[in-house]
Design an enzyme around this catalytic site. Structure first.
Site, PDB file in Angstrom:
ATOM      1  N   GLY A  72       0.801  -1.220   0.000  1.00 26.42           N
ATOM      2  CA  GLY A  72       0.000   0.000   0.000  1.00 26.42           C
ATOM      3  C   GLY A  72       0.832   1.266   0.000  1.00 26.42           C
ATOM      4  O   GLY A  72       0.490   2.250  -0.672  1.00 26.42           O
ATOM      5  N   SER A 146      -5.662   8.043   6.088  1.00 31.37           N
ATOM      6  CA  SER A 146      -4.292   7.541   6.049  1.00 31.37           C
ATOM      7  C   SER A 146      -3.322   8.708   5.956  1.00 31.37           C
ATOM      8  O   SER A 146      -3.511   9.608   5.142  1.00 31.37           O
ATOM      9  CB  SER A 146      -4.097   6.606   4.850  1.00 31.37           C
ATOM     10  OG  SER A 146      -2.727   6.268   4.702  1.00 31.37           O
ATOM     11  N   SER A 174      -2.123   8.828  12.488  1.00 34.51           N
ATOM     12  CA  SER A 174      -0.696   8.481  12.398  1.00 34.51           C
ATOM     13  C   SER A 174       0.166   9.711  12.113  1.00 34.51           C
ATOM     14  O   SER A 174       1.027   9.713  11.236  1.00 34.51           O
ATOM     15  CB  SER A 174      -0.475   7.420  11.308  1.00 34.51           C
ATOM     16  OG  SER A 174      -1.253   6.277  11.546  1.00 34.51           O
ATOM     17  N   ASP A 291       0.259   0.249  14.048  1.00 29.45           N
ATOM     18  CA  ASP A 291       0.878  -1.049  13.788  1.00 29.45           C
ATOM     19  C   ASP A 291       1.251  -1.797  15.063  1.00 29.45           C
ATOM     20  O   ASP A 291       1.645  -2.968  15.001  1.00 29.45           O
ATOM     21  CB  ASP A 291       2.125  -0.876  12.908  1.00 29.45           C
ATOM     22  CG  ASP A 291       1.767  -0.555  11.464  1.00 29.45           C
ATOM     23  OD1 ASP A 291       0.634  -0.849  11.053  1.00 29.45           O
ATOM     24  OD2 ASP A 291       2.619   0.007  10.754  1.00 29.45           O
ATOM     25  N   LYS A 318      -6.288  -1.883   6.475  1.00 29.50           N
ATOM     26  CA  LYS A 318      -4.905  -2.313   6.268  1.00 29.50           C
ATOM     27  C   LYS A 318      -4.888  -3.537   5.347  1.00 29.50           C
ATOM     28  O   LYS A 318      -5.805  -3.736   4.549  1.00 29.50           O
ATOM     29  CB  LYS A 318      -4.255  -2.621   7.619  1.00 29.50           C
ATOM     30  CG  LYS A 318      -4.123  -1.414   8.536  1.00 29.50           C
ATOM     31  CD  LYS A 318      -3.011  -0.481   8.103  1.00 29.50           C
ATOM     32  CE  LYS A 318      -2.759   0.615   9.110  1.00 29.50           C
ATOM     33  NZ  LYS A 318      -1.620   1.488   8.733  1.00 29.50           N
TER      34      LYS A 318
END
Length: 411
Positions: A72, A146, A174, A291, A318
């Protein structure tokens, strides 16, 4: 192919050389290409993700169709790069990658004048991209799905006329990865300012007079933190990890203190060992380190510790729907995952095991395989299905696990 894992309790003292951070390496690879290979990268990650990206960059002037498989990050970074690179190219990937979001990045690039066409389903891969010179400006980008959408734009921004100002629509997920991108770009001579609600990148070039070195991967270290947390007596040295790391997953050193793991920093890395265990319910926020969520969930499940995990919305998009995958697999050891809302779930225990012989599916997801493997310490014998998926980020994982006393046989 499956792996049968078996373990008998023993004292473990070992040194593990972790893979190079693929997050850093992937950003460096794009910057290196844009610079015209004006600097060297000291060591490139052997992960599938980085190797796929490296291969695509090496072939950018030779082929017209690029298959990034499950990668990705490579897909998003190459989408932005192809948009400013003369020529027409098609970029595609696995069936799962074709389900992962790309529209916010494509919309932003089109706002800059990019020529991008969806070839199958609207808003998803594969894409047909005709690269051309783009002029930078101020634009808004959806950052709540994202961080890679923003990072992809940041990486090409120095090579846009007038640079680029990106204003974040919604709070970025993130955010630590945007800090990582910005830090690498600054390290390579780019002038930029990153704020909580925007990033401003000035036109320029990437350059370095010395080979650039990526750190070892903190995310990969999480599985050895889990190993120590589940062991009675283990000490593992991890060279190449540093307290002032650019990687957001360095927070695992703090998280795992609650699971009885002590981290000692030294001149060349860290040593981790078992100390104590907590007794109260734990609450963690993974908005900046998604993660790590699977590893924490698996660790808490074995230690029978109630945990609430917040900031996990991105886990659903994900390599697999990681929340659903965890729910299915951890039920096998008597754990219930209760979804509070789209951003949170909690772990409860029903003290039942569905199967005496534990066999765990991995859902084509490297992190599912690696977070479930250390469960062998408690259950002594388990099966991991399709173990080869770890090559996406950590090709030597099974070899390193065997060095810690886990017997691995093929089934």
């Amino acid at each position: 192919m499956n792996y049968i894992l078996e373990y008998s309790e023993q004292e473990v003292v070992e040194t593990i050389l972790l893979p190079v951070s693929k997050s850093e390496c992937n950003r460096l690879l794009v910057a290196q290409y844009l610079s015209g290979y004006q600097f060297l990268i000291d060591e490139i990650s052997d992960s599938d993700d980085s190797q796929v990206l490296k291969k695509c960059l090496n072939e950018i002037d030779e082929v017209t169709t690029f298959d990034v498989h499950h990668a990705g990050t490579a897909f998003r970074f190459l989408t932005a790069l192809f948009a400013i690179t003369p020529g027409t190219r098609i970029i595609t990937g696995s069936n799962r990658l074709k389900e992962r979001p790309i529209a916010p990045l494509v919309n932003a690039l089109k706002d800059l004048g990019a020529d991008i066409e969806y070839l199958e389903k609207e808003n998803f891969a594969p894409l047909k991209i005709t690269g051309k010179k783009l002029q930078g400006k101020s634009l808004q980008v959806e950052a709540g799905i994202s961080s890679q959408f923003v990072s992809a734009l940041m990486l090409i921004a120095p090579y846009l006329e007038n640079g680029l100002q990106i204003e974040f629509k919604n709070k970025p997920v993130s955010f630590s990865y945007l800090v990582l991108t910005a830090s690498i770009m600054k390290r390579l001579g780019v002038d930029l300012d990153l704020f909580e609600d925007k990033v401003v990148v000035k036109a320029g070039t990437y350059k370095s007079v010395m080979p650039v070195k990526a750190e070892r991967d903190w995310t990969s270290a999480s599985y050895w933190y889990e190993f120590v947390a589940l062991s009675k007596k283990a000490k593992i040295k991890l060279p190449g990890l540093f307290e002032n790391s650019l990687q957001g997953d360095v927070v695992l050193k703090d998280i795992f203190t609650f699971f009885g793991v002590t981290t000692e920093f030294n001149s060349d890395g860290v040593t981790i060992f078992k100390n104590y265990l907590p007794v109260d319910q734990l609450i963690f926020d993974f908005s900046d380190s998604p993660d790590l969520a699977q590893t924490v969930a698996a660790t808490a499940s074995v230690l029978n510790l109630p945990v609430i995990l917040n900031g996990v919305s991105t886990l659903r998009v994900k390599e697999t729907n990681r929340v659903e995958a965890l729910k299915i697999e951890l039920e096998k050891i008597g754990v219930n995952i209760i979804e509070i809302d789209i951003t949170s779930f909690k772990i409860e225990f029903n003290n039942e095991r569905f199967s005496k012989d534990l066999s765990f599916s991995t859902y084509q997801d490297h992190r599912m395989a690696m977070c479930l493997a250390p469960l062998v310490i408690h259950y002594k014998k388990i099966v991991i299905e399709n173990p080869e998926v770890v090559s996406k980020s950590y090709p030597n994982f099974w070899m390193h696990l065997s060095r810690l006393g886990v017997e691995i046989t093929k089934q």
